[in-house]
Scaffold this motif. Structure first.
Motif, PDB file in Angstrom:
ATOM      1  N   ALA A  35       0.829  -1.205   0.000  1.00 53.17           N
ATOM      2  CA  ALA A  35       0.000   0.000   0.000  1.00 53.17           C
ATOM      3  C   ALA A  35       0.862   1.253   0.000  1.00 53.17           C
ATOM      4  O   ALA A  35       0.490   2.281  -0.568  1.00 53.17           O
ATOM      5  CB  ALA A  35      -0.928  -0.006   1.210  1.00 53.17           C
ATOM      6  N   VAL A  36       2.013   1.155   0.618  1.00 51.23           N
ATOM      7  CA  VAL A  36       2.946   2.273   0.669  1.00 51.23           C
ATOM      8  C   VAL A  36       4.354   1.704   0.591  1.00 51.23           C
ATOM      9  O   VAL A  36       4.617   0.593   1.062  1.00 51.23           O
ATOM     10  CB  VAL A  36       2.746   3.104   1.958  1.00 51.23           C
ATOM     11  CG1 VAL A  36       3.104   2.297   3.199  1.00 51.23           C
ATOM     12  CG2 VAL A  36       3.536   4.401   1.918  1.00 51.23           C
ATOM     13  N   CYS A  37       5.255   2.437  -0.028  1.00 52.28           N
ATOM     14  CA  CYS A  37       6.644   1.988  -0.139  1.00 52.28           C
ATOM     15  C   CYS A  37       7.288   2.002   1.246  1.00 52.28           C
ATOM     16  O   CYS A  37       7.427   3.066   1.862  1.00 52.28           O
ATOM     17  CB  CYS A  37       7.406   2.915  -1.080  1.00 52.28           C
ATOM     18  SG  CYS A  37       9.196   2.653  -1.093  1.00 52.28           S
ATOM     19  N   ALA A 154      18.347  -7.352   3.751  1.00 52.26           N
ATOM     20  CA  ALA A 154      17.583  -8.075   2.731  1.00 52.26           C
ATOM     21  C   ALA A 154      16.077  -7.912   2.915  1.00 52.26           C
ATOM     22  O   ALA A 154      15.316  -8.052   1.955  1.00 52.26           O
ATOM     23  CB  ALA A 154      17.956  -9.553   2.747  1.00 52.26           C
ATOM     24  N   GLY A 155      15.632  -7.600   4.119  1.00 52.85           N
ATOM     25  CA  GLY A 155      14.207  -7.406   4.358  1.00 52.85           C
ATOM     26  C   GLY A 155      13.618  -6.205   3.642  1.00 52.85           C
ATOM     27  O   GLY A 155      12.392  -6.088   3.536  1.00 52.85           O
ATOM     28  N   TRP A 156      14.479  -5.332   3.113  1.00 52.01           N
ATOM     29  CA  TRP A 156      13.999  -4.161   2.386  1.00 52.01           C
ATOM     30  C   TRP A 156      13.777  -4.448   0.900  1.00 52.01           C
ATOM     31  O   TRP A 156      13.292  -3.569   0.171  1.00 52.01           O
ATOM     32  CB  TRP A 156      14.995  -3.009   2.533  1.00 52.01           C
ATOM     33  CG  TRP A 156      15.102  -2.498   3.927  1.00 52.01           C
ATOM     34  CD1 TRP A 156      16.057  -2.814   4.851  1.00 52.01           C
ATOM     35  CD2 TRP A 156      14.203  -1.592   4.580  1.00 52.01           C
ATOM     36  NE1 TRP A 156      15.820  -2.154   6.032  1.00 52.01           N
ATOM     37  CE2 TRP A 156      14.687  -1.401   5.884  1.00 52.01           C
ATOM     38  CE3 TRP A 156      13.048  -0.923   4.178  1.00 52.01           C
ATOM     39  CZ2 TRP A 156      14.049  -0.563   6.812  1.00 52.01           C
ATOM     40  CZ3 TRP A 156      12.415  -0.087   5.084  1.00 52.01           C
ATOM     41  CH2 TRP A 156      12.913   0.081   6.371  1.00 52.01           C
ATOM     42  N   LEU A 157      14.122  -5.622   0.446  1.00 55.10           N
ATOM     43  CA  LEU A 157      13.936  -5.942  -0.972  1.00 55.10           C
ATOM     44  C   LEU A 157      12.450  -5.959  -1.322  1.00 55.10           C
ATOM     45  O   LEU A 157      11.667  -6.710  -0.743  1.00 55.10           O
ATOM     46  CB  LEU A 157      14.550  -7.306  -1.300  1.00 55.10           C
ATOM     47  CG  LEU A 157      16.069  -7.386  -1.401  1.00 55.10           C
ATOM     48  CD1 LEU A 157      16.520  -8.839  -1.445  1.00 55.10           C
ATOM     49  CD2 LEU A 157      16.552  -6.638  -2.646  1.00 55.10           C
ATOM     50  N   GLY A 158      12.076  -5.140  -2.298  1.00 56.68           N
ATOM     51  CA  GLY A 158      10.719  -5.198  -2.827  1.00 56.68           C
ATOM     52  C   GLY A 158      10.618  -6.180  -3.973  1.00 56.68           C
ATOM     53  O   GLY A 158       9.524  -6.577  -4.378  1.00 56.68           O
TER      54      GLY A 158
END
Length: 292
Positions: A35-37, A154-158
């Motif tokens: 829903a949001v970056c 790595a948790g920031w990978l979209g």
């Protein structure tokens, strides 16, 4: 009829299924957009002023990319137009191949061809999540080069690149090229040390250590756009980690650089930062409530 792989100067096939946040330019899976970056919603970045999340289709982008030589065997990719925060990726050239440090938020066929002409791309290394850009497309365009992502971030990978390599702490990427995670800006924030063509050493520092506009000092920040500093002890830790290497020049992830005696400048800048954040110079700020 135009080559179906190229649309508006982009390798369009490589961009299928990718969407970008229009504010930070980081790539996401088009089929499962949040829903949001989350990169922008974090304190280190920012959402649009109106609070509305906007997604961008990179295949219809019209940005241009100029490949500029900074010094012997070191090049910058400068993006004109497009979305995101306008980072400047670097490509260093060695006898064993090339390494891209940080990733543009745009891709063009012309820029891909110019990077390919520098030699085989062996690794793509974003210094931290703000620099993910269109890393999947760049990897696919250049023979599936591995995309090195700090495991801590790595948790920031979209979107997970097909050729993803998670790494920790410190690794030799190519002979004479060492990647090390110093933390600070992000837990996995990294710098890349390269011996340099002259052997005096170059540090590609991303936002881990940011060269200031004066070209002689550096900044250590948790958030650059939101002006949140790191603590003094962390700034000193980051600087000491970098100072394990010998380097004469330092290049950030925008156009800034320290072009001589950069190692000493980093250490002195961290000491200055620590002194100010600890209150050592509060006497220079005036008494509370004093009028001009």
């Amino acid at each position: 009829m135009a080559d179906p792989l190229i649309m508006n100067n982009h390798p369009a096939e490589l961009l299928r299924g990718i969407a970008q946040c229009a504010t930070c330019g980081v790539e996401y899976e088009e089929a499962s957009l949040p829903a949001v970056c989350p990169v922008c919603a974090d304190d280190r970045q920012y959402l649009p002023l109106d609070g509305v999340q906007r997604w961008h289709e990179p295949a219809v982008e019209s940005a241009g990319i100029e490949v500029v030589e900074l010094e012997e065997r070191l090049f910058a990719l400068r993006v004109d137009g497009g979305v995101g925060i306008g980072q400047e990726a670097k490509v260093l050239v060695t006898d064993a191949g090339t390494v891209m440090v940080d990733v543009p938020s745009a891709i063009t066929a012309e820029a891909v061809a110019q990077v390919a002409a520098l030699g085989p791309l062996r690794a793509i290394i974003p210094s931290h999540p703000h620099m993910f850009g269109l890393q999947s497309a760049w990897s696919a365009a250049l023979d599936g080069a591995e995309v090195w992502i700090a495991r801590a971030d790595a948790g920031w990978l979209g979107r997970a690149p097909e050729h993803l390599r998670l790494w920790d702490e410190e690794e030799t990427v190519l002979p004479g090229v060492v990647a090390t995670q110093l933390g600070g800006h992000f837990p996995g924030s990294a710098v890349i040390h390269w011996e340099g063509d002259d052997g005096r050493g170059v540090l590609l520092s991303g936002d881990t250590i940011a060269p200031n506009p004066d070209g002689r000092t550096a900044a250590f920040m948790y958030s650059y756009p939101n002006r949140i500093p790191l603590s003094g002890p962390v700034a000193l830790r980051v600087a000491d980690g970098a100072a394990r290497f010998a380097f004469d020049r330092l290049y950030g992830n925008f156009a800034g650089a320290i072009l001589s005696d950069a190692r000493a400048a980093v250490l002195a800048s961290a000491a200055r930062h620590a002194a100010w954040t600890s209150g050592d110079h509060d006497d220079l700020t005036g008494p509370a409530g004093a009028s001009d």
